[in-house]
Scaffold this motif. Structure first.
Motif, short mmCIF file in Angstrom:
data_model
loop_
_atom_site.label_atom_id
_atom_site.label_comp_id
_atom_site.label_asym_id
_atom_site.label_seq_id
_atom_site.Cartn_x
_atom_site.Cartn_y
_atom_site.Cartn_z
N LYS A 13 58.17 -59.77 -13.54
CA LYS A 13 58.93 -59.25 -14.69
C LYS A 13 59.99 -60.28 -15.08
CE LYS A 13 60.42 -54.87 -15.07
NZ LYS A 13 61.28 -53.67 -14.91
N VAL A 14 59.85 -60.79 -16.29
CA VAL A 14 60.75 -61.83 -16.78
C VAL A 14 62.02 -61.23 -17.39
CG1 VAL A 14 60.97 -63.80 -18.35
CG2 VAL A 14 58.77 -63.31 -17.26
N ASP A 15 61.83 -60.19 -18.22
CA ASP A 15 62.96 -59.64 -18.97
C ASP A 15 62.68 -58.17 -19.28
OD1 ASP A 15 65.35 -59.48 -20.30
OD2 ASP A 15 64.81 -60.86 -21.93
N GLU A 16 63.71 -57.42 -19.64
CA GLU A 16 63.54 -56.01 -19.96
C GLU A 16 64.54 -55.59 -21.04
OE1 GLU A 16 63.34 -51.64 -17.70
OE2 GLU A 16 63.93 -53.44 -16.60
N LYS A 17 64.05 -54.85 -22.03
CA LYS A 17 64.92 -54.33 -23.08
C LYS A 17 65.47 -52.96 -22.66
CE LYS A 17 62.35 -56.58 -26.83
NZ LYS A 17 61.55 -56.37 -28.07
N ASP A 18 66.56 -52.56 -23.30
CA ASP A 18 67.11 -51.23 -23.04
C ASP A 18 66.09 -50.18 -23.45
OD1 ASP A 18 69.49 -52.30 -22.16
OD2 ASP A 18 70.46 -52.16 -24.12
N LYS A 19 66.01 -49.10 -22.70
CA LYS A 19 65.06 -48.06 -23.07
C LYS A 19 65.61 -47.24 -24.24
CE LYS A 19 66.10 -44.41 -19.64
NZ LYS A 19 65.47 -43.65 -18.53
N PRO A 20 64.71 -46.64 -25.03
CA PRO A 20 65.18 -45.87 -26.18
C PRO A 20 66.00 -44.67 -25.74
CG PRO A 20 62.85 -45.46 -25.77
CD PRO A 20 63.25 -46.59 -24.88
N LYS A 21 66.84 -44.17 -26.65
CA LYS A 21 67.63 -42.97 -26.35
C LYS A 21 66.69 -41.77 -26.26
CE LYS A 21 71.82 -44.71 -28.60
NZ LYS A 21 72.78 -44.52 -29.70
N TYR B 215 51.64 -23.98 -28.08
CA TYR B 215 51.94 -22.91 -27.12
C TYR B 215 52.43 -23.50 -25.79
CZ TYR B 215 51.48 -18.21 -25.10
OH TYR B 215 51.74 -16.98 -24.55
N VAL B 216 51.74 -24.55 -25.32
CA VAL B 216 52.15 -25.21 -24.07
C VAL B 216 53.52 -25.86 -24.25
CG1 VAL B 216 51.59 -27.03 -22.40
CG2 VAL B 216 49.77 -25.60 -23.33
N GLN B 217 53.72 -26.48 -25.41
CA GLN B 217 55.00 -27.14 -25.70
C GLN B 217 56.15 -26.14 -25.68
OE1 GLN B 217 55.02 -29.54 -29.30
NE2 GLN B 217 57.16 -29.07 -29.68
N LYS B 218 55.90 -24.93 -26.16
CA LYS B 218 56.93 -23.89 -26.22
C LYS B 218 57.46 -23.54 -24.83
CE LYS B 218 55.48 -19.74 -26.86
NZ LYS B 218 54.85 -18.52 -27.44
N GLU C 145 62.50 -30.54 -17.65
CA GLU C 145 61.26 -31.32 -17.50
C GLU C 145 61.29 -32.56 -18.39
OE1 GLU C 145 57.36 -28.98 -17.06
OE2 GLU C 145 58.65 -27.56 -18.11
N ILE C 146 61.75 -32.36 -19.61
CA ILE C 146 61.81 -33.47 -20.57
C ILE C 146 62.81 -34.52 -20.10
CG2 ILE C 146 62.42 -34.10 -22.94
CD1 ILE C 146 61.50 -31.23 -23.73
N GLU C 147 63.98 -34.06 -19.62
CA GLU C 147 65.02 -34.98 -19.17
C GLU C 147 64.59 -35.75 -17.91
OE1 GLU C 147 68.27 -32.33 -18.74
OE2 GLU C 147 68.52 -32.05 -20.91
N ALA D 149 62.92 -40.82 -28.00
CA ALA D 149 61.70 -40.76 -27.19
C ALA D 149 61.17 -39.34 -27.00
CB ALA D 149 61.96 -41.38 -25.82
N LYS D 150 61.95 -38.34 -27.44
CA LYS D 150 61.65 -36.95 -27.11
C LYS D 150 60.27 -36.49 -27.58
CE LYS D 150 63.91 -32.46 -26.86
NZ LYS D 150 65.12 -31.68 -27.18
N ASP D 151 59.90 -36.80 -28.81
CA ASP D 151 58.60 -36.36 -29.34
C ASP D 151 57.45 -36.92 -28.52
OD1 ASP D 151 59.83 -34.90 -31.29
OD2 ASP D 151 59.52 -36.36 -32.90
N ASP D 152 57.54 -38.20 -28.15
CA ASP D 152 56.49 -38.83 -27.34
C ASP D 152 56.44 -38.22 -25.94
OD1 ASP D 152 55.66 -40.51 -29.37
OD2 ASP D 152 56.95 -42.16 -28.74
#
Length: 234
Positions: free
Chosen positions: A157-165, A31-34, A40-42, A169-172
């Motif tokens: 911070k030594v190194d960083e990978k590209d973040k997921p599309k 219900y909250v997800q709806k 907000e997600i973006e 990542a949307k479900d998380d």
């Protein structure tokens, strides 16, 4: 005896309790997800989602014991913070991070490796560490000590990978936003249950039962608020 103590008559009642609790939680979350907006997600994706990072750290833990007075503990905290600040000065003067970690870090699990923690994802470390580490630029270290329950950290911070599309990542993100909304408003869980029941057309014909139900729900909301305030105070 244990079941009876918690108000259950049999193991069947326990199973039914967990079954109903699971279904209630699922219904509330859905219900909250709806009601979540794409904006907000973006926004969460832009501000809070990162690729995995490779970090090192130097930990300076306050030299405290349980039998110390509050004044003694406070003094130990100040000493640890001052030591961490002095190490940052050494870094600014060009000294090697790995060598300083081997010499000063109280994290025995990685001090000999120059404080190397390897690759980490958001949520792997305590909140304060995460907040500082993921906002660092690659090749930079924190210029102020980062305080956590373990002590004072200097994070590199030594190194960083590209973040997921976003799609990956949307479900998380949705799961996190729903959890955050329920945590921010401790009464929301019960408010949503009320809405679900009204949307389903559930009505009370018995006035006494309706009064008792409303009182019960109000008590649950008050208990949730009190519990939340108590946790914040601690």
């Amino acid at each position: 005896d244990l079941l009876s103590y918690y108000g259950f008559k049999s193991d069947k009642d326990v199973k039914e309790y967990f079954r109903l609790t699971y279904r209630r939680d699922k219904a509330v979350n859905e219900y909250v997800q709806k009601d979540l907006k794409d904006s907000e997600i973006e926004k969460y994706y832009e501000d809070e989602v990162y690729g995995d990072i490779k970090v090192k750290h130097i930990l300076i833990a306050p030299d405290t014991t349980d039998d110390m007075s509050s004044e003694e503990k406070e003094k130990a905290e100040k000493t640890a913070k001052k030591e961490a600040e002095d190490i940052i000065k050494k870094l600014k003067d060009g000294e090697d991070f790995d060598k300083l970690a081997k010499k000063y870090s109280d994290d025995s699990s990685n001090a000999k490796k120059g404080g190397d923690l390897g690759w980490i994802s958001t949520g792997d470390m305590v909140e304060e560490f995460d907040a500082a580490a993921f906002k660092l630029k690659e090749g930079k270290y924190t210029t102020s000590p980062v305080k956590t329950t373990y002590g004072y950290h200097i994070i590199y911070k030594v190194d960083e990978k590209d973040k997921p599309k976003l799609d990956e990542a949307k479900d998380d993100i949705i799961e996190t936003l729903v959890k955050n909304k329920l945590n921010e408003d401790p009464t929301l869980y019960y408010t949503v249950l009320d809405k679900i029941r009204k949307d389903a057309g559930l009505k009370f014909e018995d006035k006494n039962l309706k009064t008792a139900y409303n009182k019960y729900m109000q008590n649950l909301k008050q208990q949730a608020e009190s519990s939340s305030q108590s946790t914040e105070t601690k």
